[in-house]
Design an enzyme around this catalytic site. Sequence first.
Site, PDB file in Angstrom:
ATOM      1  N   ASP A 187      -4.631  -0.117   0.478  1.00  0.00           N
ATOM      2  CA  ASP A 187      -3.605   0.435   0.139  1.00  0.00           C
ATOM      3  C   ASP A 187      -3.968   1.830  -0.457  1.00  0.00           C
ATOM      4  OD1 ASP A 187      -0.525   0.881  -0.485  1.00  0.00           O
ATOM      5  OD2 ASP A 187      -1.070   0.105  -2.544  1.00  0.00           O
ATOM      6  N   GLU A 197      -4.012   7.028   2.115  1.00  0.00           N
ATOM      7  CA  GLU A 197      -3.666   8.317   2.238  1.00  0.00           C
ATOM      8  C   GLU A 197      -3.776   9.347   1.024  1.00  0.00           C
ATOM      9  OE1 GLU A 197      -0.411   6.449   0.215  1.00  0.00           O
ATOM     10  OE2 GLU A 197      -1.612   5.924   1.880  1.00  0.00           O
TER      11      GLU A 197
END
Length: 121
Positions: A83, A86
């Site tokens: 997770d 980005e």
Amino acid sequence: MCLFCLQDPGISSSQPPGSYWPYDEGLKQEVFITNASGSPLIGKVWPGLTAFPDFTNPDTHQWWFENLLQFHKAVPFDGLWIDMNEPSNFVEGSESGCPSNELENPPFVPGESDPRDLLRK
């Protein structure tokens, strides 16, 4: 039954020196993104003050793998959900802000609108 763990790449940097292997070893191996002075760029995500692994550095891949091996020995998981992979940061730039230079303040920037304008339409 299978165990899948949620893993965030950001590494907590707020523990006392020598007490958190992923951060301590990351410092030794120089695998974190650095600021203009060459120190780890410290931002903020879920664990609080955080160093970000530089996955463009080939040494980071081995360091990341070693972290996962150690974690797997303690918690024998079947899979990972990576997770926040980005670019994410809850502060602007780093904990010390952004440097004032031509890369951070280019001569041409896209226009920005006031988000309240959307409520008025």
